[in-house]
Design a protein around this motif. Structure first.
Motif, PDB file in Angstrom:
ATOM      1  N   PRO A   1       0.808  -1.234   0.000  1.00  0.00           N
ATOM      2  CA  PRO A   1       0.000   0.000   0.000  1.00  0.00           C
ATOM      3  C   PRO A   1       0.838   1.281   0.000  1.00  0.00           C
ATOM      4  N   PHE A   2       1.621   1.494  -1.055  1.00  0.00           N
ATOM      5  CA  PHE A   2       2.342   2.754  -1.200  1.00  0.00           C
ATOM      6  C   PHE A   2       2.704   2.967  -2.659  1.00  0.00           C
ATOM      7  N   ILE A   3       2.983   4.212  -2.980  1.00  0.00           N
ATOM      8  CA  ILE A   3       3.489   4.541  -4.311  1.00  0.00           C
ATOM      9  C   ILE A   3       4.841   5.230  -4.151  1.00  0.00           C
ATOM     10  N   ILE A   4       5.675   5.125  -5.174  1.00  0.00           N
ATOM     11  CA  ILE A   4       7.002   5.737  -5.135  1.00  0.00           C
ATOM     12  C   ILE A   4       6.966   7.017  -5.953  1.00  0.00           C
ATOM     13  N   GLN A   5       7.437   8.102  -5.350  1.00  0.00           N
ATOM     14  CA  GLN A   5       7.423   9.398  -6.021  1.00  0.00           C
ATOM     15  C   GLN A   5       8.806  10.041  -6.004  1.00  0.00           C
ATOM     16  N   ASN A   6       9.019  10.974  -6.929  1.00  0.00           N
ATOM     17  CA  ASN A   6      10.215  11.798  -6.937  1.00  0.00           C
ATOM     18  C   ASN A   6       9.779  13.236  -6.674  1.00  0.00           C
ATOM     19  N   ARG A   7      10.365  13.874  -5.656  1.00  0.00           N
ATOM     20  CA  ARG A   7       9.898  15.192  -5.232  1.00  0.00           C
ATOM     21  C   ARG A   7      10.911  16.309  -5.509  1.00  0.00           C
ATOM     22  N   THR A   8      12.032  15.998  -6.112  1.00  0.00           N
ATOM     23  CA  THR A   8      13.024  17.026  -6.413  1.00  0.00           C
ATOM     24  C   THR A   8      13.344  17.007  -7.901  1.00  0.00           C
ATOM     25  N   VAL A   9      13.801  18.133  -8.409  1.00  0.00           N
ATOM     26  CA  VAL A   9      14.057  18.267  -9.841  1.00  0.00           C
ATOM     27  C   VAL A   9      15.108  17.276 -10.326  1.00  0.00           C
ATOM     28  N   ALA A  10      16.215  17.202  -9.588  1.00  0.00           N
ATOM     29  CA  ALA A  10      17.310  16.314  -9.992  1.00  0.00           C
ATOM     30  C   ALA A  10      17.269  14.983  -9.247  1.00  0.00           C
ATOM     31  N   GLY A  11      16.134  14.665  -8.626  1.00  0.00           N
ATOM     32  CA  GLY A  11      16.034  13.471  -7.782  1.00  0.00           C
ATOM     33  C   GLY A  11      16.351  12.173  -8.504  1.00  0.00           C
ATOM     34  N   GLN A  12      15.751  11.985  -9.674  1.00  0.00           N
ATOM     35  CA  GLN A  12      15.942  10.717 -10.392  1.00  0.00           C
ATOM     36  C   GLN A  12      17.372  10.589 -10.930  1.00  0.00           C
ATOM     37  N   PHE A  13      17.917  11.707 -11.430  1.00  0.00           N
ATOM     38  CA  PHE A  13      19.288  11.660 -11.937  1.00  0.00           C
ATOM     39  C   PHE A  13      20.271  11.392 -10.803  1.00  0.00           C
ATOM     40  N   SER A  14      20.056  12.075  -9.671  1.00  0.00           N
ATOM     41  CA  SER A  14      20.920  11.863  -8.505  1.00  0.00           C
ATOM     42  C   SER A  14      20.826  10.421  -8.015  1.00  0.00           C
ATOM     43  N   ALA A  15      19.597   9.881  -7.976  1.00  0.00           N
ATOM     44  CA  ALA A  15      19.408   8.489  -7.559  1.00  0.00           C
ATOM     45  C   ALA A  15      20.128   7.533  -8.502  1.00  0.00           C
ATOM     46  N   HIS A  16      20.089   7.847  -9.804  1.00  0.00           N
ATOM     47  CA  HIS A  16      20.765   7.017 -10.808  1.00  0.00           C
ATOM     48  C   HIS A  16      22.275   6.998 -10.577  1.00  0.00           C
ATOM     49  N   ILE A  17      22.859   8.187 -10.338  1.00  0.00           N
ATOM     50  CA  ILE A  17      24.310   8.305 -10.130  1.00  0.00           C
ATOM     51  C   ILE A  17      24.744   7.549  -8.874  1.00  0.00           C
TER      52      ILE A  17
ATOM     53  N   GLN B   1      -1.945   8.618   3.492  1.00  0.00           N
ATOM     54  CA  GLN B   1      -1.554   7.703   2.427  1.00  0.00           C
ATOM     55  C   GLN B   1      -0.029   7.679   2.300  1.00  0.00           C
ATOM     56  N   ASN B   2       0.530   6.492   2.090  1.00  0.00           N
ATOM     57  CA  ASN B   2       1.983   6.369   1.951  1.00  0.00           C
ATOM     58  C   ASN B   2       2.431   6.712   0.535  1.00  0.00           C
ATOM     59  N   GLU B   3       3.229   7.760   0.435  1.00  0.00           N
ATOM     60  CA  GLU B   3       3.830   8.150  -0.834  1.00  0.00           C
ATOM     61  C   GLU B   3       5.338   8.310  -0.569  1.00  0.00           C
ATOM     62  N   PHE B   4       6.069   7.222  -0.750  1.00  0.00           N
ATOM     63  CA  PHE B   4       7.483   7.214  -0.405  1.00  0.00           C
ATOM     64  C   PHE B   4       8.322   7.883  -1.479  1.00  0.00           C
ATOM     65  N   ASP B   5       9.304   8.661  -1.032  1.00  0.00           N
ATOM     66  CA  ASP B   5      10.241   9.271  -1.968  1.00  0.00           C
ATOM     67  C   ASP B   5      11.190   8.200  -2.493  1.00  0.00           C
ATOM     68  N   VAL B   6      11.575   8.300  -3.743  1.00  0.00           N
ATOM     69  CA  VAL B   6      12.421   7.286  -4.369  1.00  0.00           C
ATOM     70  C   VAL B   6      13.739   7.117  -3.623  1.00  0.00           C
TER      71      VAL B   6
ATOM     72  N   VAL C   1      13.259   4.803  -0.547  1.00  0.00           N
ATOM     73  CA  VAL C   1      13.163   3.378  -0.898  1.00  0.00           C
ATOM     74  C   VAL C   1      14.546   2.824  -1.241  1.00  0.00           C
ATOM     75  N   ILE C   2      15.302   3.573  -2.051  1.00  0.00           N
ATOM     76  CA  ILE C   2      16.642   3.130  -2.436  1.00  0.00           C
ATOM     77  C   ILE C   2      17.535   3.014  -1.203  1.00  0.00           C
ATOM     78  N   ALA C   3      17.395   3.938  -0.246  1.00  0.00           N
ATOM     79  CA  ALA C   3      18.221   3.927   0.967  1.00  0.00           C
ATOM     80  C   ALA C   3      17.989   2.660   1.784  1.00  0.00           C
ATOM     81  N   ILE C   4      16.730   2.202   1.864  1.00  0.00           N
ATOM     82  CA  ILE C   4      16.439   0.969   2.613  1.00  0.00           C
ATOM     83  C   ILE C   4      17.108  -0.228   1.953  1.00  0.00           C
ATOM     84  N   VAL C   5      16.975  -0.331   0.636  1.00  0.00           N
ATOM     85  CA  VAL C   5      17.590  -1.453  -0.089  1.00  0.00           C
ATOM     86  C   VAL C   5      19.112  -1.406   0.046  1.00  0.00           C
ATOM     87  N   ARG C   6      19.678  -0.223  -0.163  1.00  0.00           N
ATOM     88  CA  ARG C   6      21.135  -0.052  -0.134  1.00  0.00           C
ATOM     89  C   ARG C   6      21.710  -0.348   1.249  1.00  0.00           C
ATOM     90  N   SER C   7      21.141   0.281   2.283  1.00  0.00           N
ATOM     91  CA  SER C   7      21.692   0.124   3.636  1.00  0.00           C
ATOM     92  C   SER C   7      21.532  -1.305   4.137  1.00  0.00           C
TER      93      SER C   7
END
Length: 277
Positions: A82-98, A173-178, A181-187
């Motif tokens: 029960p959640f969706i993944i969102q990006n809330r910053t302009v460079a969020g997805q690119f930064s997450a990719h790097i 409602q759960n709307e997790f920032d990308v 989510v990545i931080a949980i998997v990574r850590s």
């Protein structure tokens, strides 16, 4: 010009040698990170976001286990989390990719990074010590990857499932920032990888005389408490999840005691032989 031996090298020579090993290790991470960057779809859709869907193998196993035990809790058998993944910053997805590519590059190139560090340390060891540590790279790399898999397949889905289903109010409602989510998997993956290096750490601490089997056995109760605390921090606050995480760590601790005992026994043999001669 002939290469200097370890005894002939000055402090600055050792620093220069370390610098080149670190440069080569960094280049190894960069190459692996570049590959991870290129295969963006696989890294994110399959690996990173794998535990966010209920078709993930761990949820399937836990669903079957809960049904077998007749448990009424169906969180592991739901159609979706029960959640969706969102990006809330302009460079969020690119930064997450790097950054995800860099961390993935480190995990992939870990054996090579370890090899570079070992290449710097090993010349200072005695021939018999190098011989006894021959399988170090293989064992250390294997333990690290087992730990990464444990963190990815056990800790990550347990944490995501619990946090996704936890509510303080039905109005929220759960709307997790990308990045979250990545931080949980990574850590979860990287931390577990390093935790599984415990037998290797104990081996070297025993070799230099900082740890003995007696000390490890004496503080086993304290170690149990620490393991349970760590398990409570990195997993959801339910007994089943904490036990699942704590068991392999306690097994590693027990294996470390046996390894420490073997090292001490071998050292005693060598000292007795030296005294006889």
């Amino acid at each position: 010009m002939a290469k200097k031996t370890v005894d002939e090298m000055s402090f600055l020579d050792h620093l220069e040698d370390l610098r080149w090993h670190l440069i080569r290790a960094t280049l190894g991470v960069v190459v692996a990170a570049t590959l991870a960057f290129i295969f963006k779809k696989f890294i994110f859709d399959v690996i990173i976001f794998g535990p966010t869907v209920m078709t993930f193998p761990t949820y399937q196993w836990l669903c079957q286990a809960s049904e077998f035990l007749g448990m009424t809790d169906t969180t592991f058998c739901a159609e979706k989390l029960p959640f969706i993944i969102q990006n809330r910053t302009v460079a969020g997805q690119f930064s997450a990719h790097i950054w995800t590519s860099i961390y993935a590059g480190f995990i992939i190139s870990f054996p090579y990074v370890l090899y570079q560090l070992w290449s710097f340390i090993s010349p200072g060891l005695k021939p018999n010590e190098r011989k006894n540590s021959r399988g170090f790279l293989v064992v250390a790399s294997l333990l690290f990857f087992i730990g990464v898999l444990f963190g990815y397949y056990i800790i990550t889905p347990l944490s995501l499932n619990f946090l996704a289903n936890y509510q303080i109010s039905e109005q929220i409602q759960n709307e997790f920032d990308v990045s979250s989510v990545i931080a949980i998997v990574r850590s979860s993956a990287i931390a577990s990888g390093f935790v599984f290096e415990l037998p290797i750490i104990i081996y070297f601490l025993t070799k230099v005389g900082l740890v003995t089997p007696k000390i490890l056995k004496q503080y086993r109760k304290f170690a149990l408490v620490i393991v349970l605390i760590v398990s409570a921090i990195i997993t959801p606050p339910d007994i089943a999840s904490q036990v699942i995480v704590a068991i392999p760590i306690l097994i590693l601790y027990q294996i470390s005691i046996y390894i420490s005992a073997i090292v001490v026994k071998n050292q005693s043999r060598k000292s007795s032989r030296a005294n006889k001669n």
